[in-house]
Design an enzyme around this catalytic site. Structure first.
Site, PDB file in Angstrom:
ATOM      1  N   LEU A  34      36.271  29.853  38.053  1.00 41.47           N
ATOM      2  CA  LEU A  34      35.402  30.650  37.180  1.00 41.47           C
ATOM      3  C   LEU A  34      34.590  29.768  36.243  1.00 41.47           C
ATOM      4  O   LEU A  34      34.920  28.602  36.025  1.00 41.47           O
ATOM      5  CB  LEU A  34      36.274  31.639  36.393  1.00 41.47           C
ATOM      6  CG  LEU A  34      37.021  32.655  37.267  1.00 41.47           C
ATOM      7  CD1 LEU A  34      38.010  33.476  36.444  1.00 41.47           C
ATOM      8  CD2 LEU A  34      36.043  33.567  38.000  1.00 41.47           C
ATOM      9  N   PRO A  35      33.514  30.330  35.650  1.00 43.65           N
ATOM     10  CA  PRO A  35      32.610  29.485  34.865  1.00 43.65           C
ATOM     11  C   PRO A  35      33.259  28.803  33.658  1.00 43.65           C
ATOM     12  O   PRO A  35      33.031  27.613  33.424  1.00 43.65           O
ATOM     13  CB  PRO A  35      31.512  30.463  34.403  1.00 43.65           C
ATOM     14  CG  PRO A  35      31.550  31.584  35.390  1.00 43.65           C
ATOM     15  CD  PRO A  35      32.980  31.693  35.831  1.00 43.65           C
ATOM     16  N   THR A  43      36.874  24.442  35.213  1.00 45.12           N
ATOM     17  CA  THR A  43      36.939  23.429  34.152  1.00 45.12           C
ATOM     18  C   THR A  43      36.962  24.163  32.818  1.00 45.12           C
ATOM     19  O   THR A  43      35.977  24.820  32.447  1.00 45.12           O
ATOM     20  CB  THR A  43      35.700  22.496  34.196  1.00 45.12           C
ATOM     21  OG1 THR A  43      35.633  21.886  35.474  1.00 45.12           O
ATOM     22  CG2 THR A  43      35.790  21.423  33.124  1.00 45.12           C
ATOM     23  N   LYS A  86      40.084  15.600  33.705  1.00 45.28           N
ATOM     24  CA  LYS A  86      38.725  16.007  34.094  1.00 45.28           C
ATOM     25  C   LYS A  86      37.711  15.704  32.973  1.00 45.28           C
ATOM     26  O   LYS A  86      36.646  15.143  33.219  1.00 45.28           O
ATOM     27  CB  LYS A  86      38.738  17.510  34.430  1.00 45.28           C
ATOM     28  CG  LYS A  86      37.392  18.177  34.545  1.00 45.28           C
ATOM     29  CD  LYS A  86      36.670  17.857  35.823  1.00 45.28           C
ATOM     30  CE  LYS A  86      35.267  18.459  35.814  1.00 45.28           C
ATOM     31  NZ  LYS A  86      34.459  18.054  36.932  1.00 45.28           N
ATOM     32  N   LYS A  94      28.323  21.189  29.093  1.00 49.14           N
ATOM     33  CA  LYS A  94      29.539  22.010  28.915  1.00 49.14           C
ATOM     34  C   LYS A  94      30.779  21.116  28.854  1.00 49.14           C
ATOM     35  O   LYS A  94      31.615  21.238  27.951  1.00 49.14           O
ATOM     36  CB  LYS A  94      29.659  23.001  30.074  1.00 49.14           C
ATOM     37  CG  LYS A  94      30.979  23.773  30.083  1.00 49.14           C
ATOM     38  CD  LYS A  94      31.306  24.379  31.441  1.00 49.14           C
ATOM     39  CE  LYS A  94      32.792  24.675  31.554  1.00 49.14           C
ATOM     40  NZ  LYS A  94      33.228  25.107  32.854  1.00 49.14           N
TER      41      LYS A  94
HETATM   42  P1  NAD Z   1      29.113  29.501  39.374  1.00 48.39           P
HETATM   43  O1  NAD Z   1      28.517  30.109  38.155  1.00 48.39           O
HETATM   44  O2  NAD Z   1      28.243  29.135  40.511  1.00 48.39           O
HETATM   45  O3  NAD Z   1      30.270  30.468  39.964  1.00 48.39           O
HETATM   46  C1  NAD Z   1      31.151  31.210  39.187  1.00 48.39           C
HETATM   47  C2  NAD Z   1      31.418  32.526  39.922  1.00 48.39           C
HETATM   48  O4  NAD Z   1      32.418  33.246  39.206  1.00 48.39           O
HETATM   49  C3  NAD Z   1      30.199  33.435  40.003  1.00 48.39           C
HETATM   50  O5  NAD Z   1      29.947  33.759  41.366  1.00 48.39           O
HETATM   51  C4  NAD Z   1      30.577  34.659  39.180  1.00 48.39           C
HETATM   52  O6  NAD Z   1      30.047  35.869  39.690  1.00 48.39           O
HETATM   53  C5  NAD Z   1      32.088  34.623  39.306  1.00 48.39           C
HETATM   54  N1  NAD Z   1      32.810  35.340  38.265  1.00 48.39           N
HETATM   55  C6  NAD Z   1      32.664  35.267  36.918  1.00 48.39           C
HETATM   56  N2  NAD Z   1      33.570  36.054  36.306  1.00 48.39           N
HETATM   57  C7  NAD Z   1      34.308  36.629  37.288  1.00 48.39           C
HETATM   58  C8  NAD Z   1      35.399  37.544  37.295  1.00 48.39           C
HETATM   59  N3  NAD Z   1      35.928  38.027  36.180  1.00 48.39           N
HETATM   60  N4  NAD Z   1      35.910  37.927  38.491  1.00 48.39           N
HETATM   61  C9  NAD Z   1      35.393  37.455  39.659  1.00 48.39           C
HETATM   62  N5  NAD Z   1      34.360  36.591  39.711  1.00 48.39           N
HETATM   63  C10 NAD Z   1      33.828  36.190  38.537  1.00 48.39           C
HETATM   64  O7  NAD Z   1      29.943  28.232  38.846  1.00 48.39           O
HETATM   65  P2  NAD Z   1      30.391  26.956  39.722  1.00 48.39           P
HETATM   66  O8  NAD Z   1      29.307  25.944  39.746  1.00 48.39           O
HETATM   67  O9  NAD Z   1      31.001  27.453  40.990  1.00 48.39           O
HETATM   68  O10 NAD Z   1      31.538  26.354  38.772  1.00 48.39           O
HETATM   69  C11 NAD Z   1      32.824  26.953  38.686  1.00 48.39           C
HETATM   70  C12 NAD Z   1      33.696  26.050  37.845  1.00 48.39           C
HETATM   71  O11 NAD Z   1      33.764  24.755  38.439  1.00 48.39           O
HETATM   72  C13 NAD Z   1      33.172  25.841  36.410  1.00 48.39           C
HETATM   73  O12 NAD Z   1      34.268  25.838  35.537  1.00 48.39           O
HETATM   74  C14 NAD Z   1      32.501  24.474  36.484  1.00 48.39           C
HETATM   75  O13 NAD Z   1      32.489  23.812  35.236  1.00 48.39           O
HETATM   76  C15 NAD Z   1      33.380  23.760  37.495  1.00 48.39           C
HETATM   77  N6  NAD Z   1      32.734  22.679  38.243  1.00 48.39           N
HETATM   78  C16 NAD Z   1      31.469  22.849  38.751  1.00 48.39           C
HETATM   79  C17 NAD Z   1      30.888  21.805  39.463  1.00 48.39           C
HETATM   80  C18 NAD Z   1      29.507  21.957  40.065  1.00 48.39           C
HETATM   81  O14 NAD Z   1      28.927  20.952  40.489  1.00 48.39           O
HETATM   82  N7  NAD Z   1      28.950  23.165  40.117  1.00 48.39           N
HETATM   83  C19 NAD Z   1      31.581  20.598  39.666  1.00 48.39           C
HETATM   84  C20 NAD Z   1      32.870  20.475  39.156  1.00 48.39           C
HETATM   85  C21 NAD Z   1      33.438  21.524  38.448  1.00 48.39           C
END
Ligand code: NAD
Length: 298
Positions: free
Chosen positions: A65-66, A96, A171, A246
Site C-alpha cells: 500500500l502507498p 514502505t 529500507k 516520501k
Molecule cells: P501505487 O500507488 O502504484 O499502488 C498502491 C495501490 O494500493 C493502488 O493501486 C491503490 O488503489 C491501492 N490501495 C490503496 N489503499 C487501498 C486499500 N485500502 N485497499 C486496497 N487497495 C488499496 O504505489 P506503488 O508504487 O505500488 O508503491 C507501493 C508501496 O511500495 C509504497 O509504500 C512505496 O513507497 C513502495 N515502493 C515503491 C517503489 C516504486 O518504485 N514504485 C519502490 C519501492 C517501494
C-alpha cells in the site's frame, strides 16, 4: 495449495501478485481500483471485492500500500483485517512505512494471535516485474523462514534485518544513502562539465577511482551516458522524485525520534522536496541532475 491474499495491486503490488500467480499459488487479489485488479486477474489471480473477501481461506496475507495510514486502516480498528482473519495467519506488509507504525501494527497483530512481518522492497517497478526485488524483513526468524519461499517468487535477495520494524529501518537507511549518492554524483558531473569535461569520460574516470558507486555503475544521471538509464529517456520510468521525498521524510522523522544526526540525509530530503515542488515529482529521481545544471543547457 497455499492461498495468498494480495492487497494493493499498484505499480509494485500488481506485478508482484502476478509473479505469485505464475509461480502456481492461489492468489486472492484486491485493490480499490478495478483497473489494477483486472491486470492481476488476467494473469490468473482470483479477483475479490474486499480485503476481507480476499483473506477468506488464505493462510498468508501480503499488502503493498502507498503509506502508513493505508496500512493502519487495513489492519487496525474494529473493521480492520486483524479482527476478521483466522488466528495464526501470516501477514507480510511490503509497503514502505515508518518503523514505528510497522511495530505498532505488529503489536496489534500479536494481540490478535496473528503473525506479522515487515518486508519492504528495493528494486522498483522493473524489479517487481522481473521478480528480482530485494526484500528487507523484520520479525521473528520462524516467520521469516516461512515467508522466504514465497518472497523468492518475487525477489532474488531476501534479508532478515532483525525484529519487527527492522526491515523498514534497513529500507529507509538504504534509500537515504542512495539519495546522497545520487546528489553527490550529479554534483560532481555538473562541476566537471562546467570545466569542459565530457560527462561520459568523467563518469568512467570516477567509476574506476575512489568515487565509484552504484549510481555510476548502472544509473548515471547525465543524459546520454548510459543508454538504458532513465536519464537517457527524459527521466521517465525508474523511481519517482515524489517516492524518494516520501522515503527521506520517513528517514528524517525517524532521526528526530531517535535523536540521530543525519545532516546529509536532511539536505538530500530538502533537495528532492524542492525539486519535486518545481514540477519534477513524477520524474525519475536521477533528474536531480537538472538541479545542478544551467537552465539553458539541454
Ligand atoms: P501505487 O500507488 O502504484 O499502488 C498502491 C495501490 O494500493 C493502488 O493501486 C491503490 O488503489 C491501492 N490501495 C490503496 N489503499 C487501498 C486499500 N485500502 N485497499 C486496497 N487497495 C488499496 O504505489 P506503488 O508504487 O505500488 O508503491 C507501493 C508501496 O511500495 C509504497 O509504500 C512505496 O513507497 C513502495 N515502493 C515503491 C517503489 C516504486 O518504485 N514504485 C519502490 C519501492 C517501494
Amino acid at each position: 495449495m497455499t492461498t495468498i491474499a494480495f492487497i494493493g495491486l499498484g505499480n509494485m503490488g500488481g506485478p508482484m501478485a502476478c509473479n505469485l500467480a505464475k509461480a502456481g499459488y492461489e492468489v486472492n487479489a484486491y485493490d480499490l481500483s478495478t483497473a489494477a485488479l483486472k491486470v492481476v486477474t488476467d494473469a490468473g489471480a482470483h479477483g475479490c471485492d474486499s480485503a476481507v473477501a480476499a483473506a477468506q481461506g488464505a493462510s498468508i496475507v501480503i499488502s503493498m500500500l502507498p503509506a502508513g495510514q493505508h496500512v493502519e486502516t487495513l489492519y487496525l480498528g474494529s473493521e480492520g483485517l486483524f479482527r476478521k482473519i483466522a488466528p495464526q495467519t501470516l501477514v507480510i506488509d511490503s509497503s514502505t512505512i515508518a518503523p514505528e507504525t510497522s511495530r505498532k501494527v505488529a503489536e496489534a497483530a500479536q494481540s490478535s494471535d496473528i503473525r506479522f512481518l515487515d518486508a519492504p522492497v528495493s528494486g522498483g517497478v522493473a524489479g517487481a516485474t522481473a521478480g528480482t526485488l530485494t526484500f528487507m524483513c523484520g520479525g521473528p526468524v520462524k516467520e521469516y523462514n516461512e515467508a522466504r519461499p514465497i518472497l523468492e517468487c518475487m525477489g532474488k535477495n531476501i534479508f532478515h534485518a532483525g525484529g519487527n520494524g527492522a526491515g523498514q529501518v534497513a529500507k529507509i537507511c538504504n534509500n537515504m544513502l542512495l539519495s546522497i549518492l545520487m546528489c553527490g554524483t550529479s554534483e560532481a558531473l555538473a562541476l566537471g562539465e562546467k570545466n569542459g569535461l565530457d560527462p561520459s569520460v568523467l563518469s568512467e574516470v570516477m567509476k574506476q577511482s575512489s568515487g565509484g558507486n552504484w549510481v555510476l555503475n548502472g544509473y548515471n544521471p547525465w543524459p546520454g551516458v548510459m543508454e538504458n538509464a532513465p536519464a537517457s529517456k527524459g527521466y521517465q520510468g525508474g523511481f519517482l522524485v515524489d517516492l524518494m521525498s516520501k522515503d527521506l521524510g520517513l528517514a528524517l522523522d525517524n532521526a528526530v525520534t531517535n535523536k540521530a544526526a543525519i545532516p546529509l540525509g536532511s539536505l538530500a530530503r530538502n533537495l528532492f522536496q524542492f525539486h519535486g515542488q518545481q514540477g519534477n515529482g513524477k520524474l525519475d529521481f536521477s533528474s536531480i541532475q537538472n538541479f545542478y545544471r544551467d537552465s539553458k543547457q539541454s
